[in-house]
Design a protein around this motif. Structure first.
Motif, PDB file in Angstrom:
ATOM      1  N   UNK A  51      25.419  44.731  40.157  1.00  0.00           N
ATOM      2  CA  UNK A  51      26.257  43.592  39.787  1.00  0.00           C
ATOM      3  C   UNK A  51      27.181  43.942  38.614  1.00  0.00           C
ATOM      4  N   UNK A  52      26.645  44.650  37.629  1.00  0.00           N
ATOM      5  CA  UNK A  52      27.464  45.037  36.475  1.00  0.00           C
ATOM      6  C   UNK A  52      28.541  46.046  36.861  1.00  0.00           C
ATOM      7  N   UNK A  59      37.047  44.121  36.501  1.00  0.00           N
ATOM      8  CA  UNK A  59      37.785  44.066  35.230  1.00  0.00           C
ATOM      9  C   UNK A  59      38.826  45.176  35.161  1.00  0.00           C
ATOM     10  N   UNK A  60      38.476  46.372  35.638  1.00  0.00           N
ATOM     11  CA  UNK A  60      39.439  47.476  35.633  1.00  0.00           C
ATOM     12  C   UNK A  60      40.621  47.177  36.545  1.00  0.00           C
ATOM     13  N   UNK A  61      40.375  46.597  37.712  1.00  0.00           N
ATOM     14  CA  UNK A  61      41.484  46.302  38.625  1.00  0.00           C
ATOM     15  C   UNK A  61      42.366  45.190  38.066  1.00  0.00           C
ATOM     16  N   UNK A  65      46.344  45.690  37.102  1.00  0.00           N
ATOM     17  CA  UNK A  65      47.411  44.840  37.631  1.00  0.00           C
ATOM     18  C   UNK A  65      48.169  44.159  36.507  1.00  0.00           C
ATOM     19  N   UNK A  66      47.472  43.798  35.428  1.00  0.00           N
ATOM     20  CA  UNK A  66      48.154  43.188  34.281  1.00  0.00           C
ATOM     21  C   UNK A  66      49.070  44.206  33.607  1.00  0.00           C
TER      22      UNK A  66
END
Length: 112
Positions: A51-52, A59-61, A65-66
């Protein structure tokens, strides 16, 4: 609910399959407990790691994208031919109260 059952039963492979298929890792049950909480509460190390890892990939993706959006060139300014939206006359706009709000209506009549 399937992700919660998999986390509770220490089924890491099932959790991975559900998350890859689009299951929401941040969803909660009726007691506001998430799959991460359930796996950690039960002491399921392999499921918790799964899950982690999925959360870290997410979070990396999102971060990538940001960053891509931040490095994109700004949009061109609006052309001179683009019309500005019409301005509303504040006196002509009807006010509708929120649901459940009590209102009083006052009517005044003037004669000349």
């Amino acid at each position: 609910a399937p992700l919660f059952r998999a986390a509770e039963g220490d089924h890491a492979a099932c959790c991975h399959a559900l998350l890859s298929a689009g299951a929401d890792l941040l969803a909660t049950n009726h007691r506001l407990e998430g799959a991460l909480f359930i796996a950690s509460l039960k002491g399921h190390d392999t499921t918790l790691r799964c899950l982690l890892d999925h959360m870290a990939k997410r979070c990396r993706s999102l971060s990538a994208s940001a960053t891509a959006q931040a490095s994109a060139p700004p949009p061109p300014p609006p052309s001179a031919r683009t019309k500005a939206p019409p301005k509303l006359n504040p006196l002509a706009v009807e006010w509708i109260p929120a649901f459940g709000a009590t209102t009083t209506t006052t009517t005044t009549t003037t004669t000349t």
